[in-house]
Design a protein around this motif. Sequence first.
Motif, short mmCIF file in Angstrom:
data_model
loop_
_atom_site.label_atom_id
_atom_site.label_comp_id
_atom_site.label_asym_id
_atom_site.label_seq_id
_atom_site.Cartn_x
_atom_site.Cartn_y
_atom_site.Cartn_z
N PHE A 77 -44.26 -11.34 -11.87
CA PHE A 77 -43.53 -11.33 -10.46
C PHE A 77 -44.15 -10.02 -9.81
CE2 PHE A 77 -40.58 -14.61 -11.42
CZ PHE A 77 -40.59 -15.31 -10.17
N ASP A 78 -44.51 -9.96 -8.39
CA ASP A 78 -44.65 -8.67 -7.64
C ASP A 78 -43.14 -8.41 -7.02
OD1 ASP A 78 -47.42 -8.27 -7.81
OD2 ASP A 78 -47.66 -9.72 -6.44
N VAL A 79 -42.94 -7.41 -7.13
CA VAL A 79 -41.43 -7.03 -7.09
C VAL A 79 -41.31 -6.26 -5.57
CG1 VAL A 79 -39.46 -5.53 -7.67
CG2 VAL A 79 -40.89 -6.89 -9.44
N LEU A 80 -40.50 -6.87 -4.96
CA LEU A 80 -40.00 -6.12 -3.53
C LEU A 80 -39.06 -5.16 -3.60
CD1 LEU A 80 -40.01 -9.29 -1.06
CD2 LEU A 80 -41.68 -7.68 -1.49
N ALA A 81 -38.85 -4.03 -2.94
CA ALA A 81 -37.87 -3.24 -2.93
C ALA A 81 -36.40 -3.94 -2.77
CB ALA A 81 -37.84 -2.30 -1.71
N PRO A 82 -35.38 -3.30 -3.83
CA PRO A 82 -34.29 -3.95 -3.72
C PRO A 82 -33.49 -3.77 -2.60
CG PRO A 82 -34.31 -1.83 -4.86
CD PRO A 82 -35.43 -2.25 -4.38
N ASP A 115 -29.96 7.86 -10.60
CA ASP A 115 -30.86 7.01 -9.65
C ASP A 115 -31.00 5.64 -9.80
OD1 ASP A 115 -33.16 6.39 -8.07
OD2 ASP A 115 -34.69 7.51 -9.10
N ILE A 116 -30.63 5.16 -8.66
CA ILE A 116 -30.45 3.59 -8.60
C ILE A 116 -32.03 2.81 -9.07
CG2 ILE A 116 -31.00 3.13 -6.27
CD1 ILE A 116 -28.58 1.06 -8.22
N ASP A 117 -32.97 3.62 -8.76
CA ASP A 117 -34.17 2.93 -9.18
C ASP A 117 -34.36 2.77 -10.85
OD1 ASP A 117 -35.15 2.60 -6.49
OD2 ASP A 117 -36.05 4.37 -6.40
N GLY A 118 -33.79 3.94 -11.27
CA GLY A 118 -34.00 3.98 -12.98
C GLY A 118 -32.99 3.05 -13.41
N ILE A 119 -31.68 2.72 -12.73
CA ILE A 119 -30.85 1.69 -13.14
C ILE A 119 -31.43 0.18 -13.05
CG2 ILE A 119 -28.68 0.47 -12.70
CD1 ILE A 119 -27.74 3.49 -11.64
N LEU A 120 -32.19 0.19 -12.34
CA LEU A 120 -32.83 -1.16 -12.00
C LEU A 120 -34.05 -1.53 -12.63
CD1 LEU A 120 -32.04 -1.89 -8.32
CD2 LEU A 120 -30.61 -2.65 -10.13
N ARG A 121 -34.67 -0.19 -13.10
CA ARG A 121 -36.33 -0.35 -13.86
C ARG A 121 -36.11 -1.42 -14.90
NH1 ARG A 121 -41.05 2.60 -14.16
NH2 ARG A 121 -42.02 2.13 -16.11
N PRO A 122 -35.13 -1.67 -15.67
CA PRO A 122 -35.27 -2.54 -16.96
C PRO A 122 -35.54 -3.86 -16.25
CG PRO A 122 -33.70 -0.90 -17.26
CD PRO A 122 -34.00 -0.68 -16.15
N ILE A 123 -34.86 -4.28 -15.28
CA ILE A 123 -34.86 -5.46 -14.59
C ILE A 123 -36.24 -5.87 -13.88
CG2 ILE A 123 -33.71 -7.27 -12.96
CD1 ILE A 123 -31.28 -5.30 -13.24
N LEU A 145 -23.54 -5.64 -9.15
CA LEU A 145 -23.82 -4.63 -10.38
C LEU A 145 -22.93 -4.12 -10.96
CD1 LEU A 145 -26.82 -2.85 -11.18
CD2 LEU A 145 -25.54 -0.77 -10.20
N TRP A 146 -22.84 -4.80 -12.31
CA TRP A 146 -21.81 -4.62 -13.41
C TRP A 146 -22.11 -3.93 -14.58
CZ3 TRP A 146 -19.25 -10.27 -13.34
CH2 TRP A 146 -18.39 -10.44 -12.17
N TRP A 147 -21.69 -2.69 -14.78
CA TRP A 147 -21.86 -1.82 -15.97
C TRP A 147 -23.23 -1.40 -16.02
CZ3 TRP A 147 -18.06 0.83 -17.87
CH2 TRP A 147 -16.91 -0.23 -17.84
N PHE A 148 -23.80 -1.07 -14.91
CA PHE A 148 -25.38 -0.84 -14.74
C PHE A 148 -26.22 -1.78 -15.26
CE2 PHE A 148 -22.81 3.02 -14.40
CZ PHE A 148 -23.72 4.11 -14.11
N GLY A 149 -25.77 -2.90 -14.72
CA GLY A 149 -26.61 -4.24 -14.97
C GLY A 149 -26.26 -5.34 -14.48
N LEU A 150 -27.06 -6.55 -14.91
CA LEU A 150 -26.77 -7.75 -14.35
C LEU A 150 -25.39 -8.36 -14.82
CD1 LEU A 150 -30.26 -9.33 -15.18
CD2 LEU A 150 -29.49 -8.25 -12.90
#
Length: 223
Positions: free
Chosen positions: A178-183, A160-168, A100-105
């Motif tokens: 895609f169906d998304v699995l838990a990170p 919250d990490i869930d909020g950070i990953l939500r855009p992805i 995770l770089w700068w809150f993103g990919l």
Amino acid sequence: MNVLIVHAHPEPKSFNAAMTATAHAALTAMGCTVKVSDLYAMGFDPCSSRANFLASKDPDYFKPQVEEMHASETDGFAPDIAMELDKLTWCELMIWQFPLWWFGLPAVLKGWVDRVFVMGRVYGGGHFYETGTQRGKRALLSLTTGGPPDAYQSGGFNGDIDGILRPIHRGMLQFIGFDVLAPHIVYQPVRLTKEERAVALEAWTQRLRDIETEASLTVGVYR
């Protein structure tokens, strides 16, 4: 099961590389067929341009979506994009392994999305979310962070990490069906001991052994 691992880390001796190697070994041992797109090793160009295509729909004005639609209709994608599109079509489970770089990919992975998630073949024409082209497939983010777990909780230092990953999760993976699995998250591996890293890799192996029966997250909810 056909599994595509998209790996995005520049250091072959990194913990992310160990995670990818562990996943490849575990999934292969389960009888899965695994393909890896190691983006840095491939020298994958993250910049979208006319190099994505074999020909131009409009040579006077470059609009990526117009060119993507044309290439989807004429099988006109450049070889590097066509190869990744074939992998995307082929896979039943897709894993992204990245820091995770700068809150993103990392840029190379975001660029992979920009160039490979093309209009016409991957989305568009009413195909998105519940009607997306990748319906019936699953995706999993496997990532590392530089900070500790408590920094990524609600009210924590980074939020919250869930909020950070939500855009992805929502804006990229679920958007195309895609169906998304838990990170799967390993927090600050740089601060782990050799023994703790070994435990983390074994936990990854154990999770993957049950991945075929793991339930997906509810659409739009990541907690």
